[in-house]
Design a protein around this motif. Structure first.
Motif, PDB file in Angstrom:
ATOM      1  N   GLU A 132     -31.992 -37.744   3.702  1.00 49.22           N
ATOM      2  CA  GLU A 132     -32.781 -36.757   3.003  1.00 49.22           C
ATOM      3  C   GLU A 132     -34.132 -36.277   3.679  1.00 49.22           C
ATOM      4  N   ARG A 133     -34.693 -37.015   4.596  1.00 45.81           N
ATOM      5  CA  ARG A 133     -35.567 -36.842   5.475  1.00 45.81           C
ATOM      6  C   ARG A 133     -35.139 -35.912   6.459  1.00 45.81           C
ATOM      7  N   MET A 134     -33.935 -35.691   7.067  1.00 45.42           N
ATOM      8  CA  MET A 134     -33.507 -34.958   7.875  1.00 45.42           C
ATOM      9  C   MET A 134     -33.311 -33.517   7.256  1.00 45.42           C
ATOM     10  N   LEU A 135     -32.628 -33.664   6.064  1.00 47.01           N
ATOM     11  CA  LEU A 135     -32.390 -32.403   5.414  1.00 47.01           C
ATOM     12  C   LEU A 135     -33.807 -31.643   4.981  1.00 47.01           C
ATOM     13  N   GLU A 136     -34.842 -32.550   4.750  1.00 38.86           N
ATOM     14  CA  GLU A 136     -36.138 -31.743   4.396  1.00 38.86           C
ATOM     15  C   GLU A 136     -36.635 -31.249   5.776  1.00 38.86           C
ATOM     16  N   LYS A 137     -36.537 -31.898   6.821  1.00 36.11           N
ATOM     17  CA  LYS A 137     -37.189 -31.460   8.065  1.00 36.11           C
ATOM     18  C   LYS A 137     -36.308 -30.045   8.423  1.00 36.11           C
ATOM     19  N   LEU A 138     -34.913 -30.148   8.244  1.00 33.73           N
ATOM     20  CA  LEU A 138     -34.012 -28.761   8.573  1.00 33.73           C
ATOM     21  C   LEU A 138     -34.488 -27.715   7.715  1.00 33.73           C
ATOM     22  N   LYS A 139     -34.818 -28.060   6.324  1.00 35.21           N
ATOM     23  CA  LYS A 139     -35.310 -27.139   5.363  1.00 35.21           C
ATOM     24  C   LYS A 139     -36.574 -26.381   5.794  1.00 35.21           C
ATOM     25  N   HIS A 140     -37.392 -27.257   6.494  1.00 33.70           N
ATOM     26  CA  HIS A 140     -38.709 -26.771   7.089  1.00 33.70           C
ATOM     27  C   HIS A 140     -38.583 -25.757   7.964  1.00 33.70           C
ATOM     28  N   VAL A 141     -37.604 -26.091   8.982  1.00 34.58           N
ATOM     29  CA  VAL A 141     -37.532 -25.202  10.014  1.00 34.58           C
ATOM     30  C   VAL A 141     -36.767 -23.864   9.493  1.00 34.58           C
ATOM     31  N   ARG A 142     -35.776 -24.003   8.733  1.00 28.98           N
ATOM     32  CA  ARG A 142     -35.109 -22.731   8.009  1.00 28.98           C
ATOM     33  C   ARG A 142     -36.372 -21.834   7.557  1.00 28.98           C
ATOM     34  N   ALA A 143     -37.181 -22.471   6.782  1.00 26.11           N
ATOM     35  CA  ALA A 143     -38.202 -21.686   6.236  1.00 26.11           C
ATOM     36  C   ALA A 143     -39.207 -20.919   7.134  1.00 26.11           C
ATOM     37  N   ARG A 144     -39.373 -21.699   8.244  1.00 26.16           N
ATOM     38  CA  ARG A 144     -40.176 -21.370   9.213  1.00 26.16           C
ATOM     39  C   ARG A 144     -39.587 -20.065   9.992  1.00 26.16           C
ATOM     40  N   LEU A 145     -38.132 -20.129  10.022  1.00 25.44           N
ATOM     41  CA  LEU A 145     -37.446 -19.166  10.790  1.00 25.44           C
ATOM     42  C   LEU A 145     -37.450 -17.923   9.874  1.00 25.44           C
ATOM     43  N   ILE A 146     -37.431 -18.022   8.866  1.00 29.76           N
ATOM     44  CA  ILE A 146     -37.446 -16.759   7.783  1.00 29.76           C
ATOM     45  C   ILE A 146     -38.815 -16.351   7.811  1.00 29.76           C
ATOM     46  N   GLU A 147     -39.763 -17.169   7.800  1.00 35.38           N
ATOM     47  CA  GLU A 147     -41.301 -16.348   7.924  1.00 35.38           C
ATOM     48  C   GLU A 147     -41.407 -15.732   9.214  1.00 35.38           C
ATOM     49  N   LEU A 148     -40.884 -16.082  10.116  1.00 33.60           N
ATOM     50  CA  LEU A 148     -40.937 -15.450  11.591  1.00 33.60           C
ATOM     51  C   LEU A 148     -39.959 -14.074  11.387  1.00 33.60           C
ATOM     52  N   LYS A 149     -38.872 -14.153  10.789  1.00 33.73           N
ATOM     53  CA  LYS A 149     -38.276 -12.826  10.816  1.00 33.73           C
ATOM     54  C   LYS A 149     -38.886 -12.007   9.936  1.00 33.73           C
ATOM     55  N   VAL A 150     -39.652 -12.301   8.805  1.00 33.79           N
ATOM     56  CA  VAL A 150     -40.332 -11.322   8.034  1.00 33.79           C
ATOM     57  C   VAL A 150     -41.490 -10.869   8.742  1.00 33.79           C
ATOM     58  N   GLN A 151     -42.204 -11.633   9.548  1.00 32.40           N
ATOM     59  CA  GLN A 151     -43.134 -11.242  10.196  1.00 32.40           C
ATOM     60  C   GLN A 151     -42.904 -10.239  11.299  1.00 32.40           C
ATOM     61  N   ALA A 152     -41.736 -10.280  12.073  1.00 31.47           N
ATOM     62  CA  ALA A 152     -41.149  -9.505  12.986  1.00 31.47           C
ATOM     63  C   ALA A 152     -40.809  -8.080  12.391  1.00 31.47           C
ATOM     64  N   ALA A 153     -40.219  -8.332  11.119  1.00 38.01           N
ATOM     65  CA  ALA A 153     -39.986  -6.942  10.674  1.00 38.01           C
ATOM     66  C   ALA A 153     -40.891  -6.079  10.135  1.00 38.01           C
ATOM     67  N   ASN A 154     -42.014  -7.046   9.594  1.00 39.07           N
ATOM     68  CA  ASN A 154     -43.271  -6.299   9.296  1.00 39.07           C
ATOM     69  C   ASN A 154     -44.100  -5.664  10.487  1.00 39.07           C
ATOM     70  N   GLU A 155     -43.937  -6.227  11.496  1.00 39.03           N
ATOM     71  CA  GLU A 155     -44.549  -5.875  12.856  1.00 39.03           C
ATOM     72  C   GLU A 155     -43.789  -4.484  13.375  1.00 39.03           C
ATOM     73  N   GLU A 156     -42.646  -4.577  13.088  1.00 40.89           N
ATOM     74  CA  GLU A 156     -41.649  -3.410  13.665  1.00 40.89           C
ATOM     75  C   GLU A 156     -42.172  -2.234  12.613  1.00 40.89           C
ATOM     76  N   GLY A 157     -42.208  -2.492  11.371  1.00 38.16           N
ATOM     77  CA  GLY A 157     -42.399  -1.408  10.659  1.00 38.16           C
ATOM     78  C   GLY A 157     -43.946  -0.854  10.930  1.00 38.16           C
ATOM     79  N   GLU A 158     -44.846  -1.704  11.359  1.00 32.47           N
ATOM     80  CA  GLU A 158     -46.211  -1.113  11.668  1.00 32.47           C
ATOM     81  C   GLU A 158     -46.125  -0.282  12.996  1.00 32.47           C
ATOM     82  N   THR A 159     -45.234  -0.594  13.950  1.00 35.41           N
ATOM     83  CA  THR A 159     -45.511   0.147  15.128  1.00 35.41           C
ATOM     84  C   THR A 159     -44.345   1.498  14.990  1.00 35.41           C
ATOM     85  N   ARG A 160     -43.847   1.768  14.017  1.00 36.06           N
ATOM     86  CA  ARG A 160     -43.136   2.757  13.943  1.00 36.06           C
ATOM     87  C   ARG A 160     -44.036   4.098  13.313  1.00 36.06           C
TER      88      ARG A 160
END
Length: 160
Positions: A132-160
């Motif tokens: 269960e702890r391993m799954l929780e840690k993996l979920k945390h990493v997934r959430a962080r990667l999603i945050e980074l993806k959204v952040q990058a998309a927002n930054e790309e939108g700002e530079t256009r």
């Protein structure tokens, strides 16, 4: 020949990539072994639609990590067997929404059994709390990667 520095095979990227590839191969082996009436690719497709609900075809392709044209053939076969339905997206008539039909439910129950048996085999050597702890840690990493993806998309939108 150029010598490169030693690459650590146990970094997060390699570990996650290896786990994904190995899990997928085991899933495919077990699907083929029990003789389901779908291919492993079709089983993965049904499982992902069940996970996400009705979704646009191109987003499903992205989630599966395949090209839209590759997915199209899989969806054609599933649709011809009455396991999925495709309909125009009310928000964009050019886009297609893919959803499961009731006929897919029995098949999904078998697919879920295969997945559960793999999880059981994988977690057998661990305490429940460790798993269960391993799954929780993996979920945390997934959430962080999603945050980074959204952040990058927002930054790309700002530079256009």
């Amino acid at each position: 020949m150029i010598m490169s520095p030693s690459t650590d095979p146990d970094t997060i990227g390699f570990l996650v990539g290896d786990l994904s590839r190995l899990f997928r191969a085991e899933f495919e082996r077990r699907i083929a072994r029990i003789g389901l009436s779908v291919t492993p690719a079709e089983a993965r497709t049904l499982a992902n639609i069940a996970r996400c609900g009705s979704m646009r075809q191109h987003l499903l392709a992205e989630r599966l990590g395949v090209e839209a044209m590759t997915l199209s053939g899989t969806l054609d076969r599933l649709e011809s067997r009455g396991l999925i339905a495709r309909a125009p997206d009310p928000a964009d008539r050019r886009a297609k929404l893919v959803s499961l039909t009731q006929a897919a439910e029995d098949l999904l129950a078998e697919i879920r059994k295969v997945s559960a048996s793999i999880r059981s085999d994988l977690s057998a050597s661990m305490e429940d709390s460790e798993w269960e702890r391993m799954l929780e840690k993996l979920k945390h990493v997934r959430a962080r990667l999603i945050e980074l993806k959204v952040q990058a998309a927002n930054e790309e939108g700002e530079t256009r």
